[in-house]
Scaffold this motif. Structure first.
Motif, PDB file in Angstrom:
ATOM      1  N   GLU A  68       5.266 -21.492  10.212  1.00  0.00           N
ATOM      2  CA  GLU A  68       6.203 -20.423  10.944  1.00  0.00           C
ATOM      3  C   GLU A  68       6.593 -19.552   9.907  1.00  0.00           C
ATOM      4  O   GLU A  68       7.508 -19.869   8.852  1.00  0.00           O
ATOM      5  N   ASP A  73       1.091 -16.722   9.820  1.00  0.00           N
ATOM      6  CA  ASP A  73       2.258 -17.031  10.683  1.00  0.00           C
ATOM      7  C   ASP A  73       1.837 -17.593  11.853  1.00  0.00           C
ATOM      8  O   ASP A  73       1.099 -16.993  12.561  1.00  0.00           O
ATOM      9  N   ASN A  75       3.411 -18.336  14.395  1.00  0.00           N
ATOM     10  CA  ASN A  75       4.174 -17.647  15.638  1.00  0.00           C
ATOM     11  C   ASN A  75       3.102 -16.558  16.069  1.00  0.00           C
ATOM     12  O   ASN A  75       3.445 -15.865  17.151  1.00  0.00           O
ATOM     13  N   LYS A  76       2.288 -16.087  15.236  1.00  0.00           N
ATOM     14  CA  LYS A  76       1.423 -14.936  15.558  1.00  0.00           C
ATOM     15  C   LYS A  76      -0.003 -15.363  15.859  1.00  0.00           C
ATOM     16  O   LYS A  76      -0.663 -14.635  16.550  1.00  0.00           O
TER      17      LYS A  76
END
Length: 322
Positions: A68, A73, A75-76
């Motif tokens: 994260e 990432d 989150n992506k």
């Protein structure tokens, strides 16, 4: 960071290796991190010789790079990592290690990608033998990824690499302490003379009355012996020796003309294993007929292992891609 639990490995039925060996069943275990599969761009991470699919999270070997808010990432992206079958992270073992080449593993990974219904990856990234597997995957499936990121590796094993793998094989087959002794030799290839000088300065371990470099090498040998299987070491060494996208087929240019993928070659200026000179030659060859190829170097005294150490430099080099 979301980790998707995978209850069962993919089972490949009736797999025939390039050498003609038939395996009725090969389990391909894997791990997924980040966003759910097919909901975001997918990044495949190929592990190195003693690595595994646990690229991030608890015991993640590339936590500095993946997670994260990290360069890659979670989150992506969806992050996918396979275990090389026989790497010791499940109950499957390969005793006849010479049955397999790096290309066989690339075929197995591509089979896994197809089974997971992935049509195209955003990126394939791997260091050392993991990067060699990445090169082989691109040669076999030119449209499989938008970005190829081979780090501290090359599309072929050089004579120097083959020679070191030959010595590793001799140690693994003949030593009374094969894993420990092979690991001690390997550490001399993974680091550099300057790295050892900076770290040890010819100091003495006062408890053991030996040089600190000796106790450090012995420690690494003992540590690997406790967690690694001999059959796995033999197999992974065999893969390191057999990287060659041109084996039994087309030449380098013909293979690379088939792909539109951006190729980002990352070398290490002190790498004694996959030397920067070899990587520069690969880059110059690609530049003759391909525009979207890029070359960069990690500057480090730490040799081949710098791709696991110099994460801030790696972060800077990869930021534009991710």
């Amino acid at each position: 960071m979301k980790l998707e639990s995978i209850p069962n490995p993919i089972i490949l039925q009736n797999f025939t290796t390039e050498s003609g060996a038939l395996y009725n069943s090969i389990p391909l275990s894997f791990a997924l991190f980040g966003l759910p599969l097919h909901s975001a761009p997918i990044i495949l991470v190929n592990h190195a010789l003693t690595g595994n699919a646990q690229v991030t999270g608890e015991n993640g070997w590339w936590n500095d790079l993946i997670g994260e808010g990290k360069t890659i990432d979670t989150n992506k992206y969806s992050v996918l990592a396979f275990n090389v079958p026989g790497n010791g992270n499940d109950s499957f073992s390969i005793e006849n290690y010479q049955d397999f080449t790096t290309r066989d593993v690339a075929r197995i990974f591509l089979n896994g990608i197809e089974t997971l219904k992935i049509e195209q990856l955003y990126a394939i990234i791997g260091g050392s033998v993991g990067g060699g597997i990445a090169w082989e995957m691109l040669a076999l499936a030119p449209n499989i990824t938008q970005h190829l990121i081979p780090i501290a590796t090359d599309w072929k094993s050089t004579d120097w690499m083959i020679a070191n793998c030959f010595l590793q094989e001799q140690i693994l087959n003949n030593s009374s302490k094969p894993i420990e002794d092979a690991r001690i030799h390997a550490m001399l290839c993974y680091r550099s003379p300057e790295s050892f000088k900076e770290k040890f300065q010819r100091t003495i371990n006062q408890d053991l009355l030996i040089f600190n470099i000796e106790s450090w090498l012995a420690h690494h040998g003992n540590k690997l012996q406790k967690r690694y299987q001999l059959a796995s070491y033999k197999l992974m060494n065999q893969l390191l020796k057999t990287i060659d996208i041109t084996r039994n087929g087309e030449d380098f240019k013909t293979l690379m003309l088939k792909t539109k993928a951006d190729i980002h070659i990352i070398a290490i200026d002190s790498d004694l294993f996959f030397t920067p000179k070899e990587n520069q030659e690969t880059f110059q060859e690609l530049k003759k007929f391909k525009d979207n190829v890029f070359y960069s170097e990690i500057n480090s005294v730490h040799g081949h292992d710098a791709f696991l150490i110099e994460y801030k430099q790696l972060d800077n080099l990869l930021a534009a891609i991710f």
